[in-house]
Design a protein around this motif. Structure first.
Motif, PDB file in Angstrom:
ATOM      1  N   SER A  67     163.552  64.183  94.592  1.00 30.46           N
ATOM      2  CA  SER A  67     163.902  63.883  93.208  1.00 30.46           C
ATOM      3  C   SER A  67     163.155  64.830  92.278  1.00 30.46           C
ATOM      4  O   SER A  67     162.323  65.640  92.708  1.00 30.46           O
ATOM      5  CB  SER A  67     163.545  62.439  92.896  1.00 30.46           C
ATOM      6  N   ILE A  68     163.448  64.696  91.005  1.00 32.51           N
ATOM      7  CA  ILE A  68     162.774  65.541  90.015  1.00 32.51           C
ATOM      8  C   ILE A  68     161.278  65.216  89.986  1.00 32.51           C
ATOM      9  O   ILE A  68     160.449  66.067  89.651  1.00 32.51           O
ATOM     10  CB  ILE A  68     163.448  65.349  88.621  1.00 32.51           C
ATOM     11  N   ALA A  69     160.950  63.992  90.376  1.00 32.52           N
ATOM     12  CA  ALA A  69     159.534  63.610  90.423  1.00 32.52           C
ATOM     13  C   ALA A  69     158.772  64.441  91.461  1.00 32.52           C
ATOM     14  O   ALA A  69     157.583  64.712  91.292  1.00 32.52           O
ATOM     15  CB  ALA A  69     159.406  62.125  90.742  1.00 32.52           C
ATOM     16  N   ALA A  70     159.481  64.848  92.535  1.00 31.58           N
ATOM     17  CA  ALA A  70     158.824  65.685  93.552  1.00 31.58           C
ATOM     18  C   ALA A  70     158.467  67.048  92.963  1.00 31.58           C
ATOM     19  O   ALA A  70     157.420  67.624  93.279  1.00 31.58           O
ATOM     20  CB  ALA A  70     159.744  65.837  94.756  1.00 31.58           C
ATOM     21  N   VAL A  71     159.333  67.567  92.120  1.00 28.77           N
ATOM     22  CA  VAL A  71     159.039  68.848  91.457  1.00 28.77           C
ATOM     23  C   VAL A  71     157.866  68.665  90.496  1.00 28.77           C
ATOM     24  O   VAL A  71     156.954  69.509  90.436  1.00 28.77           O
ATOM     25  CB  VAL A  71     160.290  69.353  90.701  1.00 28.77           C
ATOM     26  N   ALA A  72     157.916  67.561  89.768  1.00 25.35           N
ATOM     27  CA  ALA A  72     156.821  67.286  88.829  1.00 25.35           C
ATOM     28  C   ALA A  72     155.500  67.149  89.571  1.00 25.35           C
ATOM     29  O   ALA A  72     154.460  67.628  89.111  1.00 25.35           O
ATOM     30  CB  ALA A  72     157.136  66.013  88.044  1.00 25.35           C
ATOM     31  N   GLN A  73     155.568  66.517  90.726  1.00 22.35           N
ATOM     32  CA  GLN A  73     154.360  66.347  91.546  1.00 22.35           C
ATOM     33  C   GLN A  73     153.773  67.711  91.889  1.00 22.35           C
ATOM     34  O   GLN A  73     152.560  67.923  91.817  1.00 22.35           O
ATOM     35  CB  GLN A  73     154.762  65.589  92.817  1.00 22.35           C
ATOM     36  N   HIS A  74     154.650  68.609  92.264  1.00 19.60           N
ATOM     37  CA  HIS A  74     154.191  69.945  92.643  1.00 19.60           C
ATOM     38  C   HIS A  74     153.630  70.711  91.429  1.00 19.60           C
ATOM     39  O   HIS A  74     152.665  71.464  91.564  1.00 19.60           O
ATOM     40  CB  HIS A  74     155.351  70.708  93.272  1.00 19.60           C
ATOM     41  N   CYS A  75     154.243  70.504  90.271  1.00 25.15           N
ATOM     42  CA  CYS A  75     153.826  71.262  89.078  1.00 25.15           C
ATOM     43  C   CYS A  75     152.502  70.767  88.494  1.00 25.15           C
ATOM     44  O   CYS A  75     152.013  71.332  87.518  1.00 25.15           O
ATOM     45  CB  CYS A  75     154.911  71.180  88.003  1.00 25.15           C
ATOM     46  N   GLN A  76     151.970  69.746  89.079  1.00 27.51           N
ATOM     47  CA  GLN A  76     150.723  69.183  88.546  1.00 27.51           C
ATOM     48  C   GLN A  76     149.578  70.179  88.587  1.00 27.51           C
ATOM     49  O   GLN A  76     148.672  70.123  87.766  1.00 27.51           O
ATOM     50  CB  GLN A  76     150.326  67.951  89.361  1.00 27.51           C
ATOM     51  N   HIS A  77     149.606  71.084  89.563  1.00 29.43           N
ATOM     52  CA  HIS A  77     148.490  72.039  89.656  1.00 29.43           C
ATOM     53  C   HIS A  77     148.600  73.148  88.605  1.00 29.43           C
ATOM     54  O   HIS A  77     147.701  73.946  88.459  1.00 29.43           O
ATOM     55  CB  HIS A  77     148.413  72.629  91.067  1.00 29.43           C
ATOM     56  N   ILE A  78     149.712  73.186  87.906  1.00 36.96           N
ATOM     57  CA  ILE A  78     149.897  74.212  86.884  1.00 36.96           C
ATOM     58  C   ILE A  78     149.608  73.659  85.501  1.00 36.96           C
ATOM     59  O   ILE A  78     148.982  74.317  84.671  1.00 36.96           O
ATOM     60  CB  ILE A  78     151.326  74.775  86.961  1.00 36.96           C
ATOM     61  N   SER A  79     150.051  72.446  85.253  1.00 38.04           N
ATOM     62  CA  SER A  79     149.867  71.881  83.918  1.00 38.04           C
ATOM     63  C   SER A  79     149.608  70.382  84.029  1.00 38.04           C
ATOM     64  O   SER A  79     150.113  69.715  84.943  1.00 38.04           O
ATOM     65  CB  SER A  79     151.126  72.131  83.079  1.00 38.04           C
ATOM     66  N   ASP A  80     148.843  69.882  83.090  1.00 41.05           N
ATOM     67  CA  ASP A  80     148.591  68.449  83.073  1.00 41.05           C
ATOM     68  C   ASP A  80     149.548  67.740  82.119  1.00 41.05           C
ATOM     69  O   ASP A  80     149.497  66.528  81.988  1.00 41.05           O
ATOM     70  CB  ASP A  80     147.149  68.152  82.667  1.00 41.05           C
ATOM     71  N   TYR A  81     150.393  68.505  81.447  1.00 42.80           N
ATOM     72  CA  TYR A  81     151.351  67.891  80.527  1.00 42.80           C
ATOM     73  C   TYR A  81     152.750  68.208  81.037  1.00 42.80           C
ATOM     74  O   TYR A  81     153.291  69.287  80.814  1.00 42.80           O
ATOM     75  CB  TYR A  81     151.149  68.436  79.112  1.00 42.80           C
ATOM     76  N   ILE A  82     153.321  67.248  81.737  1.00 46.58           N
ATOM     77  CA  ILE A  82     154.667  67.391  82.290  1.00 46.58           C
ATOM     78  C   ILE A  82     155.509  66.255  81.732  1.00 46.58           C
ATOM     79  O   ILE A  82     155.050  65.113  81.656  1.00 46.58           O
ATOM     80  CB  ILE A  82     154.649  67.313  83.828  1.00 46.58           C
ATOM     81  N   SER A  83     156.701  66.585  81.342  1.00 48.04           N
ATOM     82  CA  SER A  83     157.590  65.562  80.797  1.00 48.04           C
ATOM     83  C   SER A  83     158.957  65.696  81.452  1.00 48.04           C
ATOM     84  O   SER A  83     159.484  66.804  81.596  1.00 48.04           O
ATOM     85  CB  SER A  83     157.705  65.731  79.282  1.00 48.04           C
ATOM     86  N   LEU A  84     159.510  64.573  81.889  1.00 50.80           N
ATOM     87  CA  LEU A  84     160.833  64.583  82.525  1.00 50.80           C
ATOM     88  C   LEU A  84     161.911  64.410  81.466  1.00 50.80           C
ATOM     89  O   LEU A  84     161.713  63.702  80.487  1.00 50.80           O
ATOM     90  CB  LEU A  84     160.950  63.457  83.559  1.00 50.80           C
ATOM     91  N   ASP A  85     163.037  65.047  81.703  1.00 57.12           N
ATOM     92  CA  ASP A  85     164.190  64.912  80.810  1.00 57.12           C
ATOM     93  C   ASP A  85     165.364  64.472  81.674  1.00 57.12           C
ATOM     94  O   ASP A  85     166.026  65.308  82.294  1.00 57.12           O
ATOM     95  CB  ASP A  85     164.461  66.240  80.109  1.00 57.12           C
ATOM     96  N   GLY A  86     165.574  63.192  81.738  1.00 57.34           N
ATOM     97  CA  GLY A  86     166.601  62.666  82.631  1.00 57.34           C
ATOM     98  C   GLY A  86     166.169  62.805  84.076  1.00 57.34           C
ATOM     99  O   GLY A  86     164.974  62.963  84.381  1.00 57.34           O
ATOM    100  N   ASN A  87     167.143  62.781  84.976  1.00 56.70           N
ATOM    101  CA  ASN A  87     166.854  62.869  86.403  1.00 56.70           C
ATOM    102  C   ASN A  87     167.004  64.280  86.949  1.00 56.70           C
ATOM    103  O   ASN A  87     166.895  64.490  88.155  1.00 56.70           O
ATOM    104  CB  ASN A  87     167.801  61.946  87.190  1.00 56.70           C
ATOM    105  N   ASP A  88     167.301  65.247  86.073  1.00 52.96           N
ATOM    106  CA  ASP A  88     167.592  66.578  86.583  1.00 52.96           C
ATOM    107  C   ASP A  88     166.857  67.697  85.862  1.00 52.96           C
ATOM    108  O   ASP A  88     167.119  68.869  86.132  1.00 52.96           O
ATOM    109  CB  ASP A  88     169.111  66.838  86.512  1.00 52.96           C
ATOM    110  N   ALA A  89     165.963  67.381  84.966  1.00 58.85           N
ATOM    111  CA  ALA A  89     165.251  68.452  84.239  1.00 58.85           C
ATOM    112  C   ALA A  89     163.844  67.997  83.911  1.00 58.85           C
ATOM    113  O   ALA A  89     163.565  66.796  83.798  1.00 58.85           O
ATOM    114  CB  ALA A  89     165.998  68.810  82.956  1.00 58.85           C
TER     115      ALA A  89
END
Lengths: 485, 263
Positions: A67-89
């Motif tokens: 899911s998009i949450a898996a991408v967000a999980q991975h991006c955690q090492h780059i930024s501490d401010y991540i925001s989801l936009d729906g289920n696909d962005a």
């Protein structure tokens, strides 16, 4: 129309290795551009990296698709401010990470290299902009580019159609009817007039995109992940020793859950035997709980059937599924009493001993074909609301269906021109035609009868009409399919 | 040959024996459920045992009146009616027992045992407690249960592939637990020792269990022991089944009734 001078395409090549991609001229230009300027007012205002996955389906744990949450999980090492936009962005703030990572190209490498494999090879769009809304707008409209300065936003976004705006459909239609087809048409209008004519939401959205109004997006919070290990000084031989260690782990977990006001319904124990050999034990509970005593009881039941080979030198407790703790005090008084009285971990205990697949429940489905009308599912599976009791039932009425189903149907023999099951059968009711699944290869066309024999069985038998002609042996056309128990 | 025995004739000998026993020791079974004041008459609190037999509720009065020997055991309490007046009349509670272990002996599965239990299943499935089916001989057909009025959302199944040891362990745990309103279990044969253990588990959990097996155990300690046998179909739309009470706790009566089941 975008001018050549203003254009800074953000080319993406997902299948090109990251090192090779970093050598591309476009990236170098972005990198230089970013490095070449000291921290300015615009840098401090933020730089947002947007990722859009057009083919990403809705989150489904059974589908196995990340899911998009898996991408967000991975991006955690780059930024501490991540925001989801729906289920696909999603969009992440990278302005403060530029210096650390050494430029935007490195950040892109970092994002692409650690992305889940299933997504890495799918089409996705990425864009960078000084505001989150602008980044998402560019990514969702397929405009891959990196815009550094807020002053460039007007000219760069001007070519995007109005239909790409994330606004209400009625407002979009209204804009189109007014002849405003591209964003550059909107730029020509004063914002105050835009607000009066098309509403506050549109004007605020435009201001967000252009960085004229600060935007507060909801931060994505990763799901809590609890993992605690204990390494034994000496190898653990017996179940009692293992339980003793697990009790410590469970008490720590209980403290954690109480502090976080959480509870869980699944625990995973990993027991390390010899090097590279790990035993996994999963403890499930029907209702989320946080009691170490309950978990220990279930674990003990499960371990009673487990044979431990060799010594165990480390035990890890891993919990990923959490739900908010709902105390009984939040329920009405009568429900409180019911909950205390009726809830006991019987089914969980049975599942711990027999295996979760060995405790099942009935799931009714609307299907003419009897063998598909009932599905046995694991007891933890929630049932849909519509599978309720048939309230129109009357005990005095004749049952149309048998309580027991013989699965697969058993062929009946014919002796002396009579159907035979333990003794000759007498047909007492029928036929009742069931004809379904004609759209599949295995079409079903059966005539059902109720028959009885000397032993007192009331049988549900059928004559298979779909395969009757094909069958050489006539006996195989009759089957026993159930007992009226 | 199957003959229908009326409760009066069947209990004559038993009645006589109990009457003698009562006369020998008047304080043996002391009832607290006194009859109405008008019935007491000059006799005051002294109760004539023949009145109880005539009312057909002697065991209910005698055994449940003194709770001391049966503390925490509700197996003497009346529960859901069977739906067949003849069978209710034969059972000491006038219904199925509220808790305890019911043994149903039938040599072949599928002759109408679930039809017999249909009112009980319907009543128990509407409660919040669940129904546990342990090792049923064939897969359950949900629409048929729903048509019988059974709430299948509360039903849980331990499949027949489960080994005998595991099944017995499951039966005992289920009977001990208060989560189950009804436990239905199928086994080929169980010894009286095993049945005693299950009976104790049912008493501990105050749960009703129904155990289907093929051979009756001698001196069974269960609350109720029934033997089922099929009978020829008499009328269109109905089938007959003979139910023989081999043992009912709190009653010396043994008898056989023929009941009609829709087919």
């Amino acid at each position: 129309m975008l001018s050549r001078r203003q254009s800074q395409p953000f080319a993406r090549s997902p299948r090109v290795p990251a090192r090779a991609a970093s050598r591309q001229s476009t990236d170098v230009r972005i990198d230089d551009h970013t490095r070449g300027h000291p921290a300015t007012r615009h840098q401090r205002s933020g730089l947002w990296y947007a990722l859009y996955f057009p083919a990403l389906p809705a989150p489904d744990p059974d589908a196995g698709m990340p899911s998009i949450a898996a991408v967000a999980q991975h991006c955690q090492h780059i930024s501490d401010y991540i925001s989801l936009d729906g289920n696909d962005a999603l969009v992440l703030e990278v302005g403060r990470s530029l210096r650390y990572f050494g430029g935007l190209a490195r950040i892109r490498q970092g994002i692409e290299s650690g992305m889940p494999a299933a997504l890495r090879h799918s089409d996705y769009v990425q864009a960078v902009a000084p505001s989150a809304s602008a980044g998402l707008l560019m990514a969702r409209s397929g405009f891959e580019a990196a815009i550094r300065n807020p002053e460039d936003l007007r000219s760069r976004l001007g070519g995007l159609p109005v239909s790409a705006l994330a606004i209400d459909l009625r407002v979009r239609r209204k804009l189109t009817k007014c002849g405003l087809l591209y964003l550059r048409d909107i730029w020509r209008l004063p914002l105050s007039e835009l607000r009066i004519r098309f509403g506050r939401h549109l004007s605020e959205y435009i201001e967000h995109c252009l960085g004229l109004r600060p935007e507060i997006r909801q931060r994505w919070q990763p799901a809590p992940d609890y993992r605690v290990s204990i390494e034994a000084d000496h190898g653990l031989h017996s179940v009692q020793q293992i339980l003793s260690v697990c009790e410590q782990l469970l008490q720590q977990l209980e403290s954690f859950l109480k502090q976080q006001h959480l509870c869980t319904d699944q625990l995973n124990f990993f027991m390390d035997h010899a090097p590279d050999h790990r035993e996994t034990i999963t403890v499930n509970v029907r209702e989320p709980d946080r009691s170490a005593k309950l978990f220990l009881l279930l674990l003990e039941t499960q371990l009673s059937t487990l044979t431990v080979d060799g010594e165990i030198y480390a035990i890890t407790l891993h919990v990923r599924q959490f739900t908010d703790f709902k105390p009984a005090g939040g329920l009405p008084q009568q429900h409180r009493a019911d909950r205390r009285q009726h809830y006991s971990p019987l089914l969980d205990t049975l599942a711990a001993r027999l295996g979760s697949q060995s405790v099942q429940r009935l799931r009714l489905q609307q299907d003419y074909c009897p063998e598909f009308a009932t599905r046995m599912v694991p007891y933890l599976t929630p049932l849909p609301e519509d599978s309720a009791v048939d309230s129109s039932s009357n005990p005095a009425t004749i049952n149309q269906h048998p309580c027991w189903l013989v699965q697969p149907p058993k062929p009946l023999s014919i002796r002396n021109h009579k159907l035979y099951y333990l003794s000759p059968l007498t047909l007492i009711r029928g036929p009742r035609r069931i004809e379904t699944r004609w759209w599949q290869d295995q079409a079903i066309r059966r005539d059902y009868y109720v028959a009885t024999n000397v032993q007192g069985h009331l049988l549900w038998i059928y004559q298979d009409l779909a395969h009757n002609k094909e069958s050489i042996n006539r006996q195989s056309a009759w089957y026993l399919h159930g007992f009226f128990g | 040959m199957n003959t229908r025995a009326t409760p009066d004739t069947a209990t004559t000998t038993t009645e006589h024996k109990v009457d003698q026993l009562l006369q020998q020791s008047r304080d043996l079974w002391r009832g607290t459920r006194q009859p109405a004041t008008n019935d007491q008459g000059a006799g005051g609190g002294q109760r004539n045992s023949r009145d109880f037999f005539a009312r057909g509720a002697f065991a209910d009065d005698l055994f449940t009146s003194d709770p001391a020997p049966f503390a925490a055991d509700n197996s003497g309490e009346a529960g859901q009616r069977t739906g067949h007046a003849e069978l209710d009349a034969l059972l000491p509670w006038g219904s199925w027992p509220q808790s305890g272990l019911i043994e149903i002996v039938n040599k072949q599965a599928g002759i109408g045992e679930l039809q017999l239990l249909a009112p009980l299943l319907r009543e128990r499935s509407q409660q919040e407690s669940s129904i546990l089916w342990i090792a049923p001989p064939y897969p359950l057909h949900g629409p048929a249960l729903a048509q019988m009025g059974v709430n299948t959302r509360n039903s849980f199944v331990v499949p027949a592939q489960t080994s005998c040891n595991q099944a017995l362990w499951s039966i005992e745990k289920a009977l001990q637990s208060q989560e189950c309103g009804l436990v239905l279990a199928w086994q080929n044969w169980l010894s009286a020792r095993v049945i005693r253990r299950l009976q104790l588990a049912a008493r501990e959990g105050n749960t009703l269990g129904v155990l289907f097996h093929q051979r009756p155990a001698a001196h069974s300690p269960s609350t109720l022991q029934l033997q089922l046998s099929s009978a020829p179909v008499s009328e269109a739309g109905y089938r007959n089944m003979d139910v023989q009470v081999l043992k009912a706790r709190g009653s010396h009566r043994q008898g056989r009734v023929r009941i009609k089941l829709p087919c």
